[in-house]
Design a protein around this motif. Structure first.
Motif, PDB file in Angstrom:
ATOM      1  N   SER A  23       0.843  -1.055  -0.029  1.00 51.88           N
ATOM      2  CA  SER A  23       0.135   0.012   0.010  1.00 51.88           C
ATOM      3  C   SER A  23       0.747   1.239  -0.114  1.00 51.88           C
ATOM      4  N   ILE A  24       1.939   1.311   0.846  1.00 48.44           N
ATOM      5  CA  ILE A  24       3.047   2.390   0.759  1.00 48.44           C
ATOM      6  C   ILE A  24       3.551   2.503  -0.539  1.00 48.44           C
ATOM      7  N   MET A  25       3.877   1.471  -1.207  1.00 50.71           N
ATOM      8  CA  MET A  25       4.436   1.811  -2.369  1.00 50.71           C
ATOM      9  C   MET A  25       3.361   2.253  -3.579  1.00 50.71           C
ATOM     10  N   VAL A  26       1.965   1.696  -3.529  1.00 53.17           N
ATOM     11  CA  VAL A  26       0.980   1.828  -4.744  1.00 53.17           C
ATOM     12  C   VAL A  26       0.917   3.538  -4.327  1.00 53.17           C
ATOM     13  N   ARG A  27       0.730   4.064  -2.745  1.00 49.04           N
ATOM     14  CA  ARG A  27       0.543   5.288  -2.669  1.00 49.04           C
ATOM     15  C   ARG A  27       1.688   6.499  -3.268  1.00 49.04           C
ATOM     16  N   GLU A  37       2.451   2.412 -12.839  1.00 49.54           N
ATOM     17  CA  GLU A  37       3.402   1.607 -11.811  1.00 49.54           C
ATOM     18  C   GLU A  37       2.468   1.115 -10.382  1.00 49.54           C
ATOM     19  N   ALA A  38       1.783   2.114 -10.161  1.00 42.74           N
ATOM     20  CA  ALA A  38       0.868   1.530  -8.982  1.00 42.74           C
ATOM     21  C   ALA A  38       0.004   0.676  -9.162  1.00 42.74           C
ATOM     22  N   LEU A  39      -0.672   0.384 -10.458  1.00 43.67           N
ATOM     23  CA  LEU A  39      -1.674  -0.646 -10.862  1.00 43.67           C
ATOM     24  C   LEU A  39      -0.854  -1.928 -10.875  1.00 43.67           C
ATOM     25  N   LYS A  40       0.395  -1.741 -11.470  1.00 44.95           N
ATOM     26  CA  LYS A  40       1.157  -2.979 -11.643  1.00 44.95           C
ATOM     27  C   LYS A  40       1.485  -3.725  -9.994  1.00 44.95           C
ATOM     28  N   LEU A  41       1.721  -2.836  -8.996  1.00 47.61           N
ATOM     29  CA  LEU A  41       1.935  -3.257  -7.815  1.00 47.61           C
ATOM     30  C   LEU A  41       0.749  -3.988  -7.084  1.00 47.61           C
ATOM     31  N   PHE A  42      -0.510  -3.150  -7.363  1.00 47.47           N
ATOM     32  CA  PHE A  42      -1.996  -3.633  -6.992  1.00 47.47           C
ATOM     33  C   PHE A  42      -2.073  -5.105  -7.565  1.00 47.47           C
ATOM     34  N   ASP A  43      -1.751  -5.223  -8.854  1.00 42.52           N
ATOM     35  CA  ASP A  43      -2.004  -6.515  -9.332  1.00 42.52           C
ATOM     36  C   ASP A  43      -1.220  -7.726  -8.865  1.00 42.52           C
ATOM     37  N   GLU A  44       0.132  -7.085  -8.548  1.00 38.64           N
ATOM     38  CA  GLU A  44       1.188  -8.263  -8.085  1.00 38.64           C
ATOM     39  C   GLU A  44       0.491  -8.600  -6.639  1.00 38.64           C
ATOM     40  N   MET A  45      -0.121  -7.714  -5.755  1.00 39.16           N
ATOM     41  CA  MET A  45      -0.514  -8.000  -4.522  1.00 39.16           C
ATOM     42  C   MET A  45      -1.633  -9.164  -4.632  1.00 39.16           C
ATOM     43  N   GLU A  62      -6.860   6.360  -5.073  1.00 39.01           N
ATOM     44  CA  GLU A  62      -6.399   7.740  -4.874  1.00 39.01           C
ATOM     45  C   GLU A  62      -5.689   8.088  -6.085  1.00 39.01           C
ATOM     46  N   SER A  63      -4.651   6.946  -6.578  1.00 36.74           N
ATOM     47  CA  SER A  63      -3.942   7.092  -7.520  1.00 36.74           C
ATOM     48  C   SER A  63      -4.772   7.383  -8.775  1.00 36.74           C
ATOM     49  N   PHE A  64      -5.749   6.775  -9.032  1.00 35.96           N
ATOM     50  CA  PHE A  64      -6.634   6.974 -10.205  1.00 35.96           C
ATOM     51  C   PHE A  64      -7.072   8.291 -10.205  1.00 35.96           C
ATOM     52  N   CYS A  65      -7.448   8.611  -9.194  1.00 36.97           N
ATOM     53  CA  CYS A  65      -8.166   9.918  -9.295  1.00 36.97           C
ATOM     54  C   CYS A  65      -7.357  11.037  -9.332  1.00 36.97           C
ATOM     55  N   ASN A  66      -5.981  10.948  -8.574  1.00 28.78           N
ATOM     56  CA  ASN A  66      -4.998  11.989  -8.976  1.00 28.78           C
ATOM     57  C   ASN A  66      -4.511  12.191 -10.392  1.00 28.78           C
ATOM     58  N   ALA A  67      -4.649  10.977 -11.075  1.00 29.73           N
ATOM     59  CA  ALA A  67      -4.263  11.112 -12.566  1.00 29.73           C
ATOM     60  C   ALA A  67      -5.409  11.385 -13.479  1.00 29.73           C
ATOM     61  N   GLY A  68      -6.575  11.760 -12.748  1.00 31.77           N
ATOM     62  CA  GLY A  68      -7.851  12.210 -13.469  1.00 31.77           C
ATOM     63  C   GLY A  68      -8.573  10.934 -14.171  1.00 31.77           C
ATOM     64  N   LYS A  69      -8.079   9.730 -13.791  1.00 31.06           N
ATOM     65  CA  LYS A  69      -8.742   8.250 -14.419  1.00 31.06           C
ATOM     66  C   LYS A  69     -10.233   7.982 -13.623  1.00 31.06           C
ATOM     67  N   MET A  70     -11.046   8.892 -13.695  1.00 31.35           N
ATOM     68  CA  MET A  70     -12.423   8.683 -12.797  1.00 31.35           C
ATOM     69  C   MET A  70     -13.161   7.371 -13.184  1.00 31.35           C
ATOM     70  N   ASP A  71     -12.973   7.072 -14.623  1.00 31.78           N
ATOM     71  CA  ASP A  71     -13.882   6.031 -14.754  1.00 31.78           C
ATOM     72  C   ASP A  71     -13.414   4.826 -14.189  1.00 31.78           C
ATOM     73  N   GLU A  72     -11.802   4.452 -14.272  1.00 31.83           N
ATOM     74  CA  GLU A  72     -11.226   3.305 -13.757  1.00 31.83           C
ATOM     75  C   GLU A  72     -11.404   3.385 -12.181  1.00 31.83           C
TER      76      GLU A  72
END
Length: 235
Positions: A23-27, A37-45, A62-72
């Motif tokens: 979670s720390i890495m994803v954040r 990169e965040a999603l790659k770690l999430f999938d690895e989890m 939060e990663s998705f929202c920060n990047a404006g990827k609201m649909d995902e």
């Protein structure tokens, strides 16, 4: 983050890393807007069979929202609601912040459009229905939007909504609304809000007095009143 990722990859097979480690890495990647990169770690989890907790989901949301990827982000949010873990107040706050935060050069990677504020209100209502209590941070995010747009009635109505839903305003709430009311010259409302604070068992701090003093000093004919608040603060 690149150096941290190298270290993480080097030690992850030698030590029993937890969901929190991931979670720390994803954040970390998410704060840089590096969603891939965040999603790659999430999938690895998930591949490693971790029981992903709400903290980990919040990190990727939060990663998705920060990047404006609201649909995902919304798809992942709906997955949480259907199969778990149950979203908490911070999960909803992530979306509310993404909908309401003011778009400027420092926040260019955030989705932030004024026509989304109604979606933020809907999220507040959704939080209450499943029994998740909205916190001050959630309400204050929407309040900041109203104060930026000098929406006096909407801002005051939101404070009433907070109280009705069992969330008492905090110093940020009062500081924002008092600053706005002074700026637009609604001194009748300023007095009412100030008087209501004691009824709500809120006692102003130095920062709240400072809002009053600085704001009134900028208004013609209000210097004497500014001095009154200064003397109250000293007393």
């Amino acid at each position: 983050m690149k150096e941290v990722q190298k270290f993480f990859d080097r030690v992850k097979d030698d030590f029993a890393l937890s969901v929190k480690s991931y979670s720390i890495m994803v954040r970390g990647w998410g704060e840089l807007g590096e969603v891939v990169e965040a999603l790659k770690l999430f999938d690895e989890m998930l591949e490693r069979g971790f029981s992903v907790d709400v903290l980990a989901y919040n990190s990727i949301l939060e990663s998705f929202c920060n990047a404006g990827k609201m649909d995902e982000a919304y798809k992942l949010f709906m997955k949480m609601r259907s199969v778990g873990p149950k979203p908490d107040a911070f999960t909803y706050s992530i979306f509310i912040h993404a909908y309401c935060v003011k778009d400027d050069i420092h926040l260019a990677f955030r989705l932030c459009k004024s026509d989304k504020v109604e979606d933020a209100y809907q999220l507040i209502d959704e939080m209450i229905n499943p029994g998740v209590t909205p916190d001050c941070w959630s309400y204050n995010t929407i309040l900041a939007f109203h104060c930026d747009h000098n929406d006096v009635n909407l801002a005051l109505r939101l404070i009433s909504k907070m109280e009705k839903n069992g969330c008492l305003p905090d110093r940020h709430t009062y500081n924002m609304v008092l600053k706005m009311l002074i700026k637009v010259g609604r001194f009748d409302r300023v007095d009412k809000v100030w008087e209501s604070m004691e009824d709500r068992k809120f006692y102003p701090s130095v920062s709240t007095y400072a809002v009053m003093i600085h704001g009134l000093c900028k208004k013609k004919g209000k210097l004497e009143e500014a001095c009154k608040y200064f003397e109250m603060m000293i007393d």
